[in-house]
Write a protein that holds these residues in place. Structure first.
Motif, PDB file in Angstrom:
ATOM      1  N   VAL A  45      53.528 -44.119 -53.614  1.00 20.66           N
ATOM      2  CA  VAL A  45      53.801 -43.577 -52.285  1.00 20.66           C
ATOM      3  C   VAL A  45      55.268 -43.168 -52.212  1.00 20.66           C
ATOM      4  CG1 VAL A  45      53.857 -44.069 -49.804  1.00 20.66           C
ATOM      5  CG2 VAL A  45      52.039 -45.033 -51.234  1.00 20.66           C
ATOM      6  N   VAL A  46      55.518 -41.992 -51.683  1.00 23.69           N
ATOM      7  CA  VAL A  46      56.889 -41.526 -51.447  1.00 23.69           C
ATOM      8  C   VAL A  46      57.031 -41.190 -49.972  1.00 23.69           C
ATOM      9  CG1 VAL A  46      58.537 -39.659 -51.869  1.00 23.69           C
ATOM     10  CG2 VAL A  46      57.304 -40.682 -53.782  1.00 23.69           C
ATOM     11  N   LEU A 105      54.742 -32.943 -54.665  1.00 22.33           N
ATOM     12  CA  LEU A 105      54.459 -34.329 -55.034  1.00 22.33           C
ATOM     13  C   LEU A 105      52.966 -34.623 -54.978  1.00 22.33           C
ATOM     14  CD1 LEU A 105      57.356 -36.241 -53.218  1.00 22.33           C
ATOM     15  CD2 LEU A 105      57.205 -35.607 -55.641  1.00 22.33           C
ATOM     16  N   GLU A 106      52.298 -34.127 -53.970  1.00 18.72           N
ATOM     17  CA  GLU A 106      50.861 -34.360 -53.863  1.00 18.72           C
ATOM     18  C   GLU A 106      50.107 -33.706 -55.012  1.00 18.72           C
ATOM     19  OE1 GLU A 106      50.235 -32.925 -49.927  1.00 18.72           O
ATOM     20  OE2 GLU A 106      50.665 -34.875 -48.989  1.00 18.72           O
ATOM     21  N   ALA A 107      50.565 -32.544 -55.441  1.00 15.97           N
ATOM     22  CA  ALA A 107      49.942 -31.888 -56.590  1.00 15.97           C
ATOM     23  C   ALA A 107      50.112 -32.706 -57.864  1.00 15.97           C
ATOM     24  CB  ALA A 107      50.540 -30.488 -56.782  1.00 15.97           C
ATOM     25  N   ALA A 138      56.527 -47.607 -49.813  1.00 19.73           N
ATOM     26  CA  ALA A 138      57.012 -46.517 -50.652  1.00 19.73           C
ATOM     27  C   ALA A 138      57.741 -47.003 -51.899  1.00 19.73           C
ATOM     28  CB  ALA A 138      57.946 -45.615 -49.841  1.00 19.73           C
ATOM     29  N   ALA A 139      57.509 -46.293 -52.987  1.00 23.13           N
ATOM     30  CA  ALA A 139      58.264 -46.532 -54.214  1.00 23.13           C
ATOM     31  C   ALA A 139      59.623 -45.848 -54.147  1.00 23.13           C
ATOM     32  CB  ALA A 139      57.481 -46.025 -55.422  1.00 23.13           C
ATOM     33  N   ALA A 140      59.742 -44.851 -53.286  1.00 22.15           N
ATOM     34  CA  ALA A 140      60.999 -44.127 -53.102  1.00 22.15           C
ATOM     35  C   ALA A 140      60.961 -43.460 -51.735  1.00 22.15           C
ATOM     36  CB  ALA A 140      61.198 -43.074 -54.195  1.00 22.15           C
ATOM     37  N   ALA A 141      62.128 -43.293 -51.134  1.00 25.66           N
ATOM     38  CA  ALA A 141      62.247 -42.615 -49.842  1.00 25.66           C
ATOM     39  C   ALA A 141      63.430 -41.662 -49.898  1.00 25.66           C
ATOM     40  CB  ALA A 141      62.421 -43.625 -48.716  1.00 25.66           C
ATOM     41  N   VAL A 142      63.213 -40.448 -49.403  1.00 23.20           N
ATOM     42  CA  VAL A 142      64.258 -39.427 -49.440  1.00 23.20           C
ATOM     43  C   VAL A 142      64.395 -38.814 -48.053  1.00 23.20           C
ATOM     44  CG1 VAL A 142      65.050 -37.264 -50.460  1.00 23.20           C
ATOM     45  CG2 VAL A 142      63.750 -38.902 -51.852  1.00 23.20           C
ATOM     46  N   GLY A 249      63.351 -34.499 -59.051  1.00 19.76           N
ATOM     47  CA  GLY A 249      64.144 -35.724 -59.096  1.00 19.76           C
ATOM     48  C   GLY A 249      63.332 -36.954 -58.739  1.00 19.76           C
ATOM     49  N   VAL A 250      62.489 -36.841 -57.710  1.00 25.05           N
ATOM     50  CA  VAL A 250      61.640 -37.968 -57.319  1.00 25.05           C
ATOM     51  C   VAL A 250      60.669 -38.321 -58.439  1.00 25.05           C
ATOM     52  CG1 VAL A 250      59.821 -38.698 -55.738  1.00 25.05           C
ATOM     53  CG2 VAL A 250      61.844 -37.533 -54.848  1.00 25.05           C
TER      54      VAL A 250
END
Length: 258
Positions: A45-46, A105-107, A138-142, A249-250
């Motif tokens: 999850v981002v 990201l979804e792709a 989330a594993a990452a948040a931007v 980058g994500v």
């Protein structure tokens, strides 16, 4: 020594009972055991946080409301953001770029959560945005923004919380910031020449970073008051370039995570 699984012990007991019943007994037909199945791992999850919001300027009392800043103080719930000299607003830029990043990201198989799903609302406040990564798992948040500095200033910078307040801020957030910095450079964007160093900007004043307990960074993609950069952020092709770099980058960060 590793103990046998309970199901294995049950099968062994049944076989022992059958053996004790005598050799003359006719064995029951053997039913093949079902093949073991393994559930697919859930997608990472981002969280994407498009800065500001389209109606912030229309609700000054709401966005001036004080909220915890994550370091024992308070700050305004949110702000209106900046704009190019021609009037293209930061909130619209951030939302458009976030949508483009989400699609990429979804792709790639990532599940994306947004802190806002349109550009016609107010808030959410910065403390809520900071906690959103934890709530989403989330594993990452931007957090996606653009800056409003002096017209001669240019370049991007990626901010992270410093001094860190928890383990996620101490290491993973810096790794995420570095991965985004490297991807933006690879996308042809230049480091900021007016804030931070080498495209990175440690900050203690950003509540959205201070409240985060997941790897979280804030990307200031460009200076909207710089004429050259204003032209890039105002174009669909320019926003797509930023989105491609942020998504890369994500994904690079996620590939390095255990």
């Amino acid at each position: 020594m590793r103990r046998p699984h309970r199901a294995v012990l049950a099968v062994a007991a049944a076989l022992t009972t059958a053996a004790c019943a005598g050799a003359a007994a006719t064995p029951a037909p053997r039913t093949p055991a079902p093949a073991p199945t393994s559930a697919a791992a859930p997608p990472p999850v981002v969280l994407l946080d498009p800065g500001h919001n389209g109606r912030n300027a229309a609700e000054p009392a709401a966005i001036r409301r004080l909220v915890p800043d994550g370091r024992g103080g308070e700050k305004a719930c949110n702000t209106t953001g900046t704009a190019t000299d021609a009037g293209y607003p930061e909130h619209a830029f951030a939302f458009d770029v976030a949508q483009r990043v989400a699609a990429r990201l979804e792709a790639a198989g990532v599940r994306v959560v947004l802190t806002r799903t349109d550009d016609d609302g107010v808030g959410p406040c910065v403390d809520e945005r900071g906690r959103a990564g934890e709530e989403a798992g989330a594993a990452a948040a931007v957090s996606i923004h653009a800056d409003g500095a002096a017209p001669t200033a240019s370049g991007f910078h990626v901010a992270y919380a410093d001094p860190p307040l928890n383990p996620a801020q101490a290491g993973p957030a810096v790794e995420l910031a570095t991965a985004l910095r490297d991807a933006l450079r690879a996308g042809g964007f230049r480091d900021s020449d007016y804030i931070g160093r080498d495209g990175l900007s440690p900050r203690a004043d950003l509540a959205g970073l201070n409240h985060a307990t997941r790897p979280t960074v804030l990307v200031e993609c460009a200076n909207m008051r710089n004429p050259d950069e204003a032209a890039v952020v105002s174009s669909a092709s320019g926003r797509d370039r930023y989105a491609a770099a942020i998504a890369a980058g994500v994904l690079g960060f996620l590939e390095r995570e255990p």
